[in-house]
Design an enzyme around this catalytic site. Structure first.
Site, PDB file in Angstrom:
ATOM      1  N   GLU A 110     -13.212  18.350  33.334  1.00  0.00           N
ATOM      2  CA  GLU A 110     -14.514  18.342  32.664  1.00  0.00           C
ATOM      3  C   GLU A 110     -15.660  18.361  33.673  1.00  0.00           C
ATOM      4  OE1 GLU A 110     -14.152  16.348  28.428  1.00  0.00           O
ATOM      5  OE2 GLU A 110     -13.448  14.970  29.982  1.00  0.00           O
ATOM      6  N   GLU A 130      -5.590  14.824  27.643  1.00  0.00           N
ATOM      7  CA  GLU A 130      -6.033  13.606  26.970  1.00  0.00           C
ATOM      8  C   GLU A 130      -5.291  13.285  25.671  1.00  0.00           C
ATOM      9  OE1 GLU A 130      -9.730  14.670  29.456  1.00  0.00           O
ATOM     10  OE2 GLU A 130      -8.050  15.691  28.510  1.00  0.00           O
TER      11      GLU A 130
END
Length: 251
Positions: A110, A130
């Protein structure tokens, strides 16, 4: 910042090299790293320059610090600890070049998505695991990745745990170039050199206009151009261009 800082900073006149400095944990992003990145952003907001972001020890960043992440609760999520710093990186006045080697996973991915450019090595592995840990990629990947690579690939990464190799990331334009590990920083500087040849204010305003919401156009384009039309840099560069053109036509 000291040698023990989680982010090392090397400043020159037109650029800043930032090194994620937790190689013993593959540069996992913890609270101290977030604080250090905020300090760096403040530096670059006060004096805008191109930033090169690289990880020490053969990895970019293998994600958020899971030990800290496991202890976070609802209030921590609502604070946007990682999303706020990655958004601040994205909004820096001048371009940010991510230099990726080894793992760029989870929060590390990210952070890479928040960069304006990404150059990688053949060892790069990019993805967002995730959901396998019972959470989602909430620091930008859930919407930024689709903007970068398109919905089908983004959904494979975000929903099915696909990890992109360097070749795959290059094919979908998530990486702009793949180089050997010992050439990674040099490749970043070559790109920074190209940016540095442009008029600095023109680069800043172009980045701002590029990321402006659709409804802001064309007014924001016209206002930015109005500012640039009045600069000495514009006059000097256009005069030099016309003089070179005139010389070529006479020769």
């Amino acid at each position: 910042m000291s040698a023990a800082s989680p982010v090392l900073v090397e400043e020159t006149e037109d650029r800043v090299v930032l090194r994620l400095n937790r190689p013993e944990v593959r540069n996992a992003i913890d609270a101290d790293t977030v604080a250090a990145l905020h300090a760096v952003c403040a530096l670059l907001e006060e004096r805008p320059r191109v930033a090169l972001l690289v990880g020490e020890g053969g990895n970019f960043a293998a994600g958020a610090d899971i030990a800290q992440l496991r202890e976070r609760r609802r209030e921590d999520a609502l604070r946007g600890i990682n999303s706020s710093i990655f958004d601040r990186v994205r909004r820096l006045p001048m371009p940010v070049i991510g230099l990726l080697d080894g793992y760029a996973l989870g929060g590390g991915a990210e952070l890479a998505y928040a960069c304006d450019f990404r150059i990688g090595t053949s060892a790069v592995r990019i993805g967002n695991p995730e959901p396998g840990l019972g959470i989602l990629a909430a620091a930008g990947a859930s919407w930024r990745l689709a903007e970068l690579v398109g919905e089908p690939v983004a959904k494979e990464v975000l929903l099915a745990g696909r990890i992109l190799s360097a070749e795959e990331a290059l094919a979908v334009h998530l990486l702009t170039e793949v180089v050997e590990p010992d050439q990674l920083v040099a490749a970043g500087h070559r790109l920074a050199d190209r940016i540095a040849k442009q008029a600095p204010l023109a680069v800043r305003l172009t980045k701002s206009v590029f990321h402006a919401p659709r409804e802001a156009h064309p007014l924001i384009d016209d206002v930015a151009q109005a500012v640039l039309f009045e600069t000495e840099d514009k006059q000097r560069r256009m005069t030099a261009f016309l003089e070179r053109k005139s010389t070529k036509e006479k020769s």
